[in-house]
Design an enzyme around this catalytic site. Sequence first.
Site, PDB file in Angstrom:
ATOM      1  N   ARG A   1      40.744  64.040  46.513  1.00  0.00           N
ATOM      2  CA  ARG A   1      40.176  64.932  47.743  1.00  0.00           C
ATOM      3  C   ARG A   1      38.845  65.017  47.531  1.00  0.00           C
ATOM      4  O   ARG A   1      37.926  65.025  48.333  1.00  0.00           O
ATOM      5  CB  ARG A   1      40.805  66.230  48.074  1.00  0.00           C
TER       6      ARG A   1
ATOM      7  N   TYR B   1      31.358  64.402  74.762  1.00  0.00           N
ATOM      8  CA  TYR B   1      32.782  63.971  74.738  1.00  0.00           C
ATOM      9  C   TYR B   1      33.786  65.468  74.841  1.00  0.00           C
ATOM     10  O   TYR B   1      33.340  66.398  74.334  1.00  0.00           O
ATOM     11  CB  TYR B   1      33.118  63.331  73.303  1.00  0.00           C
TER      12      TYR B   1
ATOM     13  N   ASP C   1      24.825  63.176  67.684  1.00  0.00           N
ATOM     14  CA  ASP C   1      25.958  62.271  67.489  1.00  0.00           C
ATOM     15  C   ASP C   1      25.604  60.879  68.203  1.00  0.00           C
ATOM     16  O   ASP C   1      25.191  60.645  69.211  1.00  0.00           O
ATOM     17  CB  ASP C   1      26.956  62.894  68.551  1.00  0.00           C
TER      18      ASP C   1
ATOM     19  N   LYS D   1      35.367  54.335  66.637  1.00  0.00           N
ATOM     20  CA  LYS D   1      34.562  53.559  67.686  1.00  0.00           C
ATOM     21  C   LYS D   1      34.069  52.299  67.384  1.00  0.00           C
ATOM     22  O   LYS D   1      34.382  51.588  66.536  1.00  0.00           O
ATOM     23  CB  LYS D   1      33.622  54.383  68.524  1.00  0.00           C
TER      24      LYS D   1
HETATM   25  C1  LIG Z   1      38.111  59.321  72.217  1.00  0.00           C
HETATM   26  C2  LIG Z   1      36.859  59.240  72.660  1.00  0.00           C
HETATM   27  N1  LIG Z   1      35.809  60.008  71.935  1.00  0.00           N
HETATM   28  C3  LIG Z   1      35.573  60.423  70.673  1.00  0.00           C
HETATM   29  C4  LIG Z   1      34.253  60.921  70.388  1.00  0.00           C
HETATM   30  C5  LIG Z   1      34.307  61.920  69.118  1.00  0.00           C
HETATM   31  C6  LIG Z   1      35.592  62.312  68.440  1.00  0.00           C
HETATM   32  O1  LIG Z   1      36.009  61.306  67.621  1.00  0.00           O
HETATM   33  P1  LIG Z   1      37.238  61.151  67.099  1.00  0.00           P
HETATM   34  O2  LIG Z   1      37.324  59.876  65.929  1.00  0.00           O
HETATM   35  O3  LIG Z   1      38.193  60.763  68.167  1.00  0.00           O
HETATM   36  O4  LIG Z   1      37.856  62.470  66.403  1.00  0.00           O
HETATM   37  C7  LIG Z   1      32.986  62.202  68.729  1.00  0.00           C
HETATM   38  N2  LIG Z   1      31.869  61.864  69.489  1.00  0.00           N
HETATM   39  C8  LIG Z   1      32.026  60.937  70.490  1.00  0.00           C
HETATM   40  C9  LIG Z   1      30.756  60.528  71.247  1.00  0.00           C
HETATM   41  C10 LIG Z   1      33.296  60.582  71.041  1.00  0.00           C
HETATM   42  O5  LIG Z   1      33.204  59.825  72.116  1.00  0.00           O
HETATM   43  C11 LIG Z   1      36.504  58.604  73.863  1.00  0.00           C
HETATM   44  O6  LIG Z   1      35.301  59.155  74.402  1.00  0.00           O
HETATM   45  O7  LIG Z   1      37.253  57.868  74.400  1.00  0.00           O
END
Ligand SMILES: C=C(NCc1c(COP(=O)(O)O)cnc(C)c1O)C(=O)O
Length: 403
Positions: free
Chosen positions: A62, A114, A188, A213
């Site tokens: 961890r 988001y 972000d 992504k």
């Molecule tokens: C799942 C989606 N977004 C996750 C996302 C997140 C969250 O990421 P995750 O890996 O889904 O926890 C953070 N910042 C942005 C700009 C994001 O678009 C979506 O927009 O379809």
Amino acid sequence: AQNGNNPDEFFLHPDQSFETRAIHEGQSPDQWKSGAIVPPIHTGSTFKQADPEEHSEYFYGRIGNPTRSALETCIASLDKAKYCLTFASGLASIAGVAGLLKTGDHVICGDDLYGGTHSYFKNIAKDNGVEVDFIDTTVVENLENAFKPNTKMVYVESPTNPLLKIMDIPRLAAAIKSECQDIIFVVDNTFLTPYLQNPLLMGADIAVYSLTKYMNGHSDVIMGAITTSDDELYKKLAYIQHIAGSIPSPFDCYLMNRSLKTLSIRMDKHIENATKVAKFLEQHPLVEKVLYPGLESHPQYKLAKRLWHGPSGMISIFLKGDLEMSKAFLKALKVFALAVSLGGFESLAELPTTMTHEIVPAEIKKDLGITDNLIRLSVGLESATDLIKDVDQALKVAANFYI
Ligand SMILES: C=C(NCc1c(COP(=O)(O)O)cnc(C)c1O)C(=O)O
């Protein structure tokens, strides 16, 4: 970025060494006894110690893992950061960053985020005693008027999800640091990745990524990361990673590290395809508006060109219809899949108001303009001809719902 000859074809001059660093940074075969060219997957959860009072760099999975270190070293280099820390998801990395806030602190968030991020700050951070304001940070004066004596953090996306609003990061950074040097500026950078934008080089203290992504780009890993060059912030965030414990698995780190090797060529293709699809949609009679930072019609096109190496593969469109038309269009698509998430090799389409931003209160969606006819497209790596044919045939089906 694209290697077009015409300077108008691409944005900021491309970073000439990005591709080389993506392939070699953190990957040295000399770090392994085996001399493996590709970092092995270290699944061990614990490591032998020579003495009860001393241990090597790795002693418990961890706290540190060699496969994770190879990945974090590579991402830090790509973002021109001193440090990177990876987490089990994008939201886990955002929760880690929010862990820097204490009860009574104030955070200013961009208004278009988001859905999960909006919900985290509006509910979890607030329940932890943090004061949260959401404002339109595309207007720097709004930010200057929002500062309070207890402001400790400014958190934005750029471009934003799903309205593709663009932040003038250098101007926001200047406003924040002239207000108070200790305010932490977080950006972000999920939609662009370090290939197309480096927030730390423009004055941000921390960059956040949903690696899920574009950076993974294969829709088979959920992961998040932060990058920073601030020693004190790194120490605090490393403590949060180690002790709150939201870490990615060695196997996921191996997959993510592998994906980074093709990030630049995938992003170039995403940009090429998205530009073609956006231009087709822009002239279509059933499309009211196309939001794509690669089109001169985008309200902040000049800002994007000034700050970015390229406009990525995300498009948001407004159809000339209502919910029924949006649903007919989305269900008629054959190459684009109706699904949340983005940035993968496959093209995806979604309806933010009922899917990724369903969790956002209706009155906020209304104020933002996240309406029933707003569709978000993640343009993948398929043939652009096939993608255009797909949206064209789906619009023909949806035409019956035209109002
Ligand atoms: C799942 C989606 N977004 C996750 C996302 C997140 C969250 O990421 P995750 O890996 O889904 O926890 C953070 N910042 C942005 C700009 C994001 O678009 C979506 O927009 O379809």
